[in-house]
Each structure stands twice: as C-alpha cells, then as structure tokens.
Design an enzyme around this catalytic site. Structure first.
Site, short mmCIF file in Angstrom:
data_model
loop_
_atom_site.label_atom_id
_atom_site.label_comp_id
_atom_site.label_asym_id
_atom_site.label_seq_id
_atom_site.Cartn_x
_atom_site.Cartn_y
_atom_site.Cartn_z
N SER A 46 -91.81 16.56 51.62
CA SER A 46 -93.20 16.14 51.83
C SER A 46 -93.46 15.80 53.29
CB SER A 46 -93.54 14.93 50.96
OG SER A 46 -92.57 13.91 51.09
N LYS A 112 -81.75 17.15 46.26
CA LYS A 112 -82.75 17.43 45.23
C LYS A 112 -83.22 18.87 45.33
CE LYS A 112 -87.00 15.52 45.25
NZ LYS A 112 -87.94 16.69 45.17
N GLU A 181 -92.71 15.34 37.86
CA GLU A 181 -93.96 15.16 38.59
C GLU A 181 -95.13 15.79 37.84
OE1 GLU A 181 -96.09 15.89 42.96
OE2 GLU A 181 -93.96 16.35 42.69
#
Length: 264
Positions: A46, A112, A181
């Site tokens: 992000s 991840k 998510e």
C-alpha cells in the site's frame, strides 16, 4: 509487550483474545505503532498508494519493499514484522523463494502473498525453506484490474465456498496466517472458525482474530473518501500516539469494527 511471534498469535486465537495490526513504511511509523502495543506490523505494498502516489499497488517493486522493510525493521520493537511480496514477484516457486528471501534478509519475519488455491505449492515451498507466509484473500489489491475495481468479494455462494476451501487448503500447505479483505462478515467468521491459524480482517467484520488498518487512514492523513471499514481515530484523540492506542483498545475491547464497518 514481550516479543510477538507466531506462537503468541496462535495462543491469542486459542484464548479468544483479539490482536492488532497496522501498516508502517518507515522507522518513525514503526516506533509509533510498536510503542503502543500493536502486535503485527505490515510493511504493505500500500506504500505504492500512500507513499509513492500511485493509484494502485501494481507499480511497487521488490527493491521498494526491501528498502521500506529495512527502514521499519530498525524500529519495529517487539512487534512481528510482515512484508508484502509485491505484484508479479511470486509467479513461480523459485521466483517466490528468491524474492521472499530478500525480504527476510531485509528484516521481515513473515511474507504476505495475495491469491487463493494457486498459491498452495508456493506456500509449501516457502515453509520448507523456513519462510512463514501470510495469505491475503478476498479483495486482493494487486488484482484490482482483474476484479474490475475495489469490490466486496465472496458474496455469492460459489465464491464463498471457494474461499473457505482455499483457506483450509492453504493452512494444510503451511500458511501461518491469513488476511481477509472486504468480504461479508458472515463469511469471514466461517473462515476464521474453519482454520487453526490466526486470521486478520480489514472490512471483514468483528469476528476475525485480529484487525488491520492502513496507519495513515487511522490517523486521517489520506485525502478523499475513505473505505467503509476505516475509522478516523484521530478525531477524538489529539495525538498520533493516543490515536493508535485508541485503535488497540477498541479492537481488544470489541468496539471496533462495528456493524457499520462491515459488509453483509
């Protein structure tokens, strides 16, 4: 807070104790987050949005992730440090192993990856080589162009079933943690109850084992409209330290996320 490990999180899940996670991209943010007792720090891709100004995470490179991971590692304290493998950096077992190795050597304690059942052999290979993995399911930002935008995932029965089956299979393959998510709260609850490994939610309701937000969203530092699952903890806190502490207290006390932050 004692050093957080995967065993720490497994014990918390077993005991029904919620844990917290926030993103960090540099040493200053890492200190802010770790000093307030956040168990898991994510060096998220992000950073492509909030640090580099891109409209997606796709442009982020492995070199970018290694740089920011080293910065965060310098001040991560007792938090468990997870780093994202960025877009198209784990298309094969060998590529995933090479790039995950770089992130671990930069200071990560887990990597991840975004995906579902196709990640099973990659997760297994990483586990064999001593690299713990966290698999991100649901809305996977690296696939935003395939998904047709930032949309809730798993609302139809077929997709929900596939996601549950993938979660179980990924745990068997060696995944150490999951992130969900933007999935319906009821689906997130079912996945969390179907696996023994810790599950972190973002826009996934209150029944996951942990909760994560982008730290800049929590601190109300990003412009424009915010996703439904975001809460501005700065509004009533007055300082960044108190805002992070309020997030931790709200998650552990069961007041965040509320029904208004989730999806049916």
């Amino acid at each position: 807070m004692a050093k957080v490990t995967l065993s720490t999180l497994a014990e918390m899940k077993k005991n029904g104790e919620k844990f917290t996670s926030l993103t960090a991209y540099d040493a200053t943010l890492a200190h802010l987050v770790s000093s307030q007792g956040v168990e898991v720090i994510l060096v998220g891709d992000s950073l492509g949005n909030v640090c580099q100004g891109h409209t997606s995470t796709v442009p982020v490179t492995v070199n970018d992730m290694c740089y920011h991971t080293r910065c965060v590692s310098a001040n991560a304290g007792d938090s468990l440090l997870v780093a994202d493998l960025p877009f198209a950096s784990y298309s094969s077992e060998e590529q995933a192993l090479a790039n995950a190795t770089r992130l671990m050597q930069a200071g990560a304690e887990m990597v991840k990856l975004e995906g579902e059942a196709w990640l099973i052999p990659i997760v297994a290979r990483l586990r064999e080589q001593g690299i713990p993995s966290c698999v991100h399911l649901g809305l996977t930002p690296q696939s935003v162009h395939v998904l047709g935008g930032y949309k809730v995932q798993g609302r139809d029965e077929a997709r929900a079933t596939a996601m549950i089956e993938a979660a179980i299979a990924l745990e068997k393959a060696g995944a150490a943690m999951l992130v969900l998510e933007c999935v319906p709260s009821v689906l997130a609850r079912e996945i969390t109850q179907s696996v023994h490994i810790p599950v972190i939610g973002i826009g996934a309701g209150a029944d996951t084992d942990g909760q994560i937000l982008v730290v800049y969203d929590l601190l109300d530092m990003t412009g424009g409209s915010k996703p439904k699952f975001v809460k501005n903890f700065m509004a009533e806190s007055g300082s960044t330290q108190k805002a992070v502490a309020a997030f931790v207290a709200a998650v552990k006390g069961g007041t965040f996320p509320g029904p208004e932050h989730g999806f049916e």
